[in-house]
Design an enzyme around this catalytic site. Sequence first.
Site, PDB file in Angstrom:
ATOM      1  N   ARG A   1      -7.035  -0.008   6.168  1.00 61.83           N
ATOM      2  CA  ARG A   1      -7.514  -0.676   4.950  1.00 61.83           C
ATOM      3  C   ARG A   1      -6.347  -1.055   4.038  1.00 61.83           C
ATOM      4  NH1 ARG A   1     -11.491   2.527   1.784  1.00 61.83           N
ATOM      5  NH2 ARG A   1     -11.840   0.592   0.678  1.00 61.83           N
TER       6      ARG A   1
ATOM      7  N   ARG B   1     -10.925 -11.151  -3.449  1.00 63.07           N
ATOM      8  CA  ARG B   1     -10.011 -10.567  -2.461  1.00 63.07           C
ATOM      9  C   ARG B   1      -8.983 -11.583  -1.980  1.00 63.07           C
ATOM     10  NH1 ARG B   1     -11.803  -5.618  -0.058  1.00 63.07           N
ATOM     11  NH2 ARG B   1     -13.875  -5.076  -0.768  1.00 63.07           N
TER      12      ARG B   1
ATOM     13  N   ARG C   1      -8.770  14.164  -1.147  1.00 67.16           N
ATOM     14  CA  ARG C   1     -10.138  13.839  -1.568  1.00 67.16           C
ATOM     15  C   ARG C   1     -11.136  14.252  -0.474  1.00 67.16           C
ATOM     16  NH1 ARG C   1     -11.438   7.752  -3.458  1.00 67.16           N
ATOM     17  NH2 ARG C   1     -11.492   7.269  -1.245  1.00 67.16           N
TER      18      ARG C   1
ATOM     19  N   ARG D   1     -16.381  10.543   2.740  1.00 62.26           N
ATOM     20  CA  ARG D   1     -16.491   9.096   2.962  1.00 62.26           C
ATOM     21  C   ARG D   1     -15.829   8.744   4.288  1.00 62.26           C
ATOM     22  NH1 ARG D   1     -14.736   6.704  -2.878  1.00 62.26           N
ATOM     23  NH2 ARG D   1     -14.072   4.984  -1.575  1.00 62.26           N
TER      24      ARG D   1
ATOM     25  N   LYS E   1      -9.517   2.610  -8.944  1.00 54.94           N
ATOM     26  CA  LYS E   1     -10.239   1.524  -9.623  1.00 54.94           C
ATOM     27  C   LYS E   1     -11.674   1.925  -9.969  1.00 54.94           C
ATOM     28  CE  LYS E   1      -9.758  -1.496  -6.339  1.00 54.94           C
ATOM     29  NZ  LYS E   1      -9.186  -0.622  -5.299  1.00 54.94           N
TER      30      LYS E   1
END
Length: 197
Positions: free
Chosen positions: A150, A88, A127, A139, A13
């Site tokens: 998540r 959300r 990643r 991250r 996104k």
Amino acid sequence: MRLILLGPPGAGKGTQAQRLVERHGIVQLSTGDMLRAAVAAGTEIGKRAKAVMDAGQLVSDEIVIGIVADRIDEPDARKGFVLDGFPRTIAQAEALDAMLSEKGLKLDAVIEFKVDNEKLVDRIVKRAKDAEAAGQPVRKDDNPEVFAKRLQEFASLTAALSPYYLKSGLLRTVDGMAPIDEVSEEINQILAEAVSA
């Protein structure tokens, strides 16, 4: 052009939002960034958000909607915006619809990124490795365990938004596992149809 991008973390996104910003001259609105900016600017709603955050609590939907409402009134958002990571929940989606309606605005499209969760975990691991190899910081949510949590959160909370937007006729889907350029092309086609409708 006013859009929402829906999909689990790691679906692409953020990458596509950046491309939309560059292509259409619209702004990307991340609620986290907007909250921090409102707090830093000391706006009325920013002060309320800061008090809640300082108390270690989650900022209410009412405050988040207030921050989004203030932000889309700014000159750079006149051409439109892309919301990433918000709404959300159904309650947030309803509040967003009501707020936009009060301003005489409406959403043009809601684009959902369909993904394969197992392949998504592989993508995140890659990643993290790529960032490490390039000497960039990894991250903290690119840890497979954190990421799996998540994904579960997304499934339990946000997945209900798809039927909500499908009912309103706004929902379109793209293959979030396709190469980046293909996803961009698919999104551009959806937007061309939405604008001409």
